[in-house]
Design a protein around this motif. Structure first.
Motif, short mmCIF file in Angstrom:
data_model
loop_
_atom_site.label_atom_id
_atom_site.label_comp_id
_atom_site.label_asym_id
_atom_site.label_seq_id
_atom_site.Cartn_x
_atom_site.Cartn_y
_atom_site.Cartn_z
N GLU A 105 1.00 4.58 -2.32
CA GLU A 105 0.94 5.91 -1.71
C GLU A 105 2.09 6.79 -2.19
N TYR B 176 -3.19 1.83 8.15
CA TYR B 176 -4.22 2.38 7.28
C TYR B 176 -4.58 3.80 7.75
N ALA C 78 0.83 -1.21 0.00
CA ALA C 78 0.00 0.00 0.00
C ALA C 78 0.86 1.26 0.00
N ILE D 144 -5.70 -1.73 -1.44
CA ILE D 144 -4.78 -2.73 -0.87
C ILE D 144 -5.04 -2.88 0.63
N PHE D 145 -5.20 -1.77 1.33
CA PHE D 145 -5.46 -1.85 2.76
C PHE D 145 -6.79 -2.55 3.05
N ALA E 131 -3.99 2.45 -3.01
CA ALA E 131 -3.47 2.18 -1.67
C ALA E 131 -4.60 1.78 -0.72
N ARG E 132 -5.72 2.50 -0.80
CA ARG E 132 -6.86 2.15 0.06
C ARG E 132 -7.40 0.77 -0.30
#
Length: 830
Positions: free
Chosen positions: A422, A455, A418, A433-434, A430-431
């Motif tokens: 970013e 996160y 992530a 992936i989190f 990235a969100r």
């Protein structure tokens, strides 16, 4: 014998004629007559013939041979006669050193003798062996081979091993087809000796047949190597043969054999791959060799095998480039056109191979352990700025690694994945992936908690404060299941994560930083409600409320924490709580303070009671009544642990003397002496007596000394008796001094008859000896104890000068100068 003459050859008949001539030419002497007469009477007696032969031991060789011929003619079945005669004939031939070419008739005459002996002695292996050794000394190959065959046919099978040893040695020396056929016949008798046949084939450069034969031995599971070779060693020998001479091998599928070995011997795959590549190199099939190397470096499972293959691969490429460069130089010298493109391609290929090495090593380690988080992260770092390869590697890693079997912190791989997006300003990815990472069933609950925290950290770094709070709010949503245990491994981690203190700690820090007071209080209350708070959470919550002027709420938090935790944690919370309360209110809310202290000391264990009582007493001294403070100190002397009781009494006495005068401490001293242990009571008596002495109460002080003497063994507590002695010297008279000595003797006798106390004395003496570095504690106690009946030895203090033993006085040391110049010198016996 007529029968014998018909069985011999023409040569044998010729020898017989020669012997007759010899016999006719020899004259019998007078010394022989007696032996000849014995032989006429006993022509079949072996003993008489041996005596006659021994008689002619110094006779000419021809004479001896005549005697032997006569003997074996009469006794043709005698092994002893024939063996001796044949040995004589061989020795005579050996001494003359005549080669077969120059003395063919003499050699054949010996042959004739052996042939005649074997007519009846053909079951004797020693005769055959001697005959064969005789033939092996010549170059008559056919006759020797046929004689070996005759020996094998004549002898029983149990004796064949004696013949085969010679036969095989002779066959190796002869070589050629003869040796091969002899070994083939031998292997029918002893199939386990196939390795010798393989070695013979290799020495004769018959590699194809050697490889074929070795394959049969390897495939035979019942075969046991006579040389102690393992199955792999035999396989190794086969690979060496077929890879060193590939052009000579026709009947064996070389590639299939080596590949089967690669599957079979997994600990030697690197070497076998190199053998296969070497096979194609020797056949000048360089592209196939390169394909083999490429297949090997992408399939081996250990770094050792990879190193072997890669080094061989690099050496092969270097050798090809060197050959091409030499050829190019030669072409340039001759003025021919050089294929520079091909050379450049090979150089690029070599350079590319060296660049791939770190990736190939990483692949090997990942094949060994596909769940290694460290190696996957290392592979990502190897790609550097190649974004597409980094994404592909992360994707492959998170799909390959099993969360429960991960070697390392699997959640860090998701977090780094992530962070990669970013760093590229792709927040949506990235969100995503989190979000996927929060649904993984990690090995530990705190791993998932770290993912949620990271996160939220990402949202904070990008100043999305509301989003960060929302993330933590989602992370801490309780599960719908009830009675969930945080350490229940049977449940998924996303069900238990809401009980992670690490997650809540981050959440509450986030709320304190960017949230409101009410929202922060709500988070703290939720932590307390879930019963996952630790003492630090309690203190932090109370400090937070205090900083925001919610003093009463902070006190309630301390009380909740005290109810939540038992001692010793509750003791620390009470300390902090009471200090905070007194710091704020002082004596303003004295009754409430008293109630808090009463609650604190109500259930406090004895070992934690002292600080609380001292704090309580200090409150009463500062803001309350001295009488209440004394009452608290009095209660403390009963509530504290035995280890702290003496110190508490000393403190109590000091306070009482300060507030109410010295005389008010008498009752405290008396109770202290009554309840304290002996060693502490002794000290208390000394202090009590000293106080009375200062007040001028000499009789009271003397009574206290007398009372305290029951705790003091004179051999151990000499300081007590020395103090009493000094006291009597200064303030006493002859009667009081005698009374002190009487008490001392009675106490000493009492302790000497107390077995349990003697043991205590021994222990105390040992400890004292260790501390002072003195000799044996047992000897020291012996010096201190009472002697035999009617005998008593007093241990004197430093101030005394006389030792009394059996009524006799002895000057021991000069007395110390008395503190009182008017001191009365009184002898102890008075």
């Amino acid at each position: 014998m007529p029968g014998e003459k018909t069985m011999t050859s023409s040569k044998a008949g010729h020898e017989s004629m020669e012997d007759v001539v010899l016999e006719d030419s020899i004259n019998i002497t007078d010394k022989d007559i007696a032996f000849e007469e014995d032989l006429l009477r006993n022509p079949y007696s072996l003993r008489h013939w041996l005596r006659y032969i021994e008689h002619h031991a110094e006779s000419p060789i021809a004479h001896r041979f005549v005697v032997y011929e006569r003997a074996v003619k009469e006794l043709p079945g005698s092994y002893k006669l024939w063996k001796t005669y044949l040995d004589q004939r061989k020795q005579h031939l050996a001494k003359r050193k005549l080669p077969y070419v120059k003395a063919q008739e003499e050699w054949e005459s010996v042959d004739n003798c052996y042939e005649r002996s074997l007519v009846l002695l053909h079951k004797m292996p020693r005769i055959w062996i001697d005959y064969l050794e005789h033939l092996m000394a010549t170059h008559r190959i056919t006759k020797t081979r046929r004689t070996f065959d005759r020996a094998l046919r004549a002898l029983p099978i149990t004796q064949h091993i004696r013949i085969w040893g010679l036969y095989l040695a002779w066959a190796k020396k002869i070589g050629g087809e003869t040796a091969l056929k002899v070994y083939k016949r031998y292997l029918k008798l002893e199939p386990n000796h196939g390795e010798e046949y393989v070695d013979l084939l290799v020495s004769m450069e018959r590699y194809d047949e050697a490889a074929s034969r070795l394959c049969k031995l390897i495939n035979n599971e019942q075969f046991q190597s006579q040389k102690g070779k393992s199955h792999y060693q035999m396989w190794r020998q086969l690979c060496d043969i077929i890879c060193s001479h590939p052009k000579d091998i026709k009947s064996v599928p070389i590639e299939k054999i080596i590949r089967s070995g690669i599957k079979r011997f997994t600990d030697q795959t690197g070497r076998l791959w190199n053998d296969l590549a070497k096979y194609w190199i020797l056949l000048s099939h360089f592209e196939k060799a390169r394909d083999v190397y490429e297949e090997a470096i992408t399939s081996v499972m250990t770094v050792r095998d990879f190193t072997q293959v890669f080094d061989a691969y690099a050496e092969f490429e270097e050798s090809v480039i060197s050959a091409k460069m030499e050829a190019a130089e030669a072409a340039e010298a001759e003025g021919e056109e050089v294929d520079q493109l091909d050379l450049d391609m090979r150089l690029m290929r070599m350079e590319r191979l060296m660049e791939r090495r770190p990736f190939l090593v990483n692949e090997v380690l990942l094949r060994q352990n596909p769940n290694s988080v460290h190696e996957w992260q290392k592979r990502v770092e190897l790609w550097g700025e190649n974004a597409q390869k980094v994404v592909d590697t992360y994707t492959k890693a998170v799909t390959t690694i099993h969360p429960k079997k991960a070697d390392g912190k699997f959640h860090t791989l998701w977090i780094n994945f992530a962070k990669f997006y970013e760093s590229g300003d792709d927040m949506d990815s990235a969100r995503t992936i989190f979000e996927k990472a929060t649904k993984v069933n990690y090995r530990a609950v705190n791993d998932l908690a770290d993912v949620w925290c990271e996160y939220a950290e990402m949202e904070l770094r990008n100043e999305n404060y509301d989003a960060a709070l929302q993330v933590m709010g989602r992370a801490t949503i309780p599960s719908k299941q009830k009675n969930i245990a945080f350490h229940d491994e049977t449940l998924p981690v996303n069900v238990r994560v809401y009980k992670s203190l690490r997650l809540w700690s981050f959440y509450v820090d986030l709320e304190e930083s960017i949230g409101t007071v009410e929202s922060t209080k709500a988070v703290y209350d939720k932590i307390l409600e879930l019963k996952i708070a630790n003492p630090q959470i309690i203190v932090n919550y109370a400090n937070f409320l205090e900083e925001n002027k919610y003093f009463e709420d902070s006190y309630k938090v301390y009380e909740r924490g005290i109810d939540l935790f038992g001692y010793p944690i509750a003791f620390e919370l009470w300390n902090t709580y009471l200090l905070k309360f007194m710091e704020r209110y002082g004596g303003a809310k004295l009754e409430r303070s008293r109630d808090l202290f009463e609650q604190a000391i109500e259930k406090v264990p004895a070992k934690y009671a002292k600080p609380l009582y001292l704090m309580y007493g200090n409150l009463e001294e500062t803001h309350g009544l001295a009488r209440h403070a004394m009452s608290i100190y009095d209660r403390a002397t009963k509530a504290v642990s035995p280890e702290d009781r003496a110190d508490m009494f000393h403190f109590y006495i000091a306070k009482a003397a300060t507030m109410f005068g010295v005389t008010s401490t008498r009752e405290i001293y008396e109770r202290a002496i009554e309840v304290l242990q002996d060693k502490d009571a002794r000290i208390m008596c000394l202090r009590y007596a000293d106080m009375e002495r200062k007040l001028g109460e000499i009789d009271r002080a003397r009574a206290i000394f007398a009372h305290g003497s029951q705790f003091c063994d004179p051999r151990i507590t000499q300081d007590y008796w020395q103090t009493w002695h000094d006291f009597e010297v200064q303030h006493g008279n002859e009667d009081t001094f005698k009374e002190m000595l009487r008490i001392k003797r009675s106490v000493q006798v009492q302790y000497n008859t107390d077995v349990s106390y003697i043991t205590a004395q021994l222990i105390a003496g040992q400890e004292k000896a260790k501390a002072a570095g003195s000799g044996d504690a047992m000897q020291q106690l012996d010096r201190m104890t009472i002697g035999g009946p009617g005998e008593m030895t007093f241990v004197k203090s430093k101030a005394h000068s006389v030792q009394v033993t059996n009524g006799q006085e002895a000057e021991e040391a000069k007395p110390a100068a008395p503190a009182n110049p008017d001191e009365i010198a009184i002898d102890e016996d008075l």
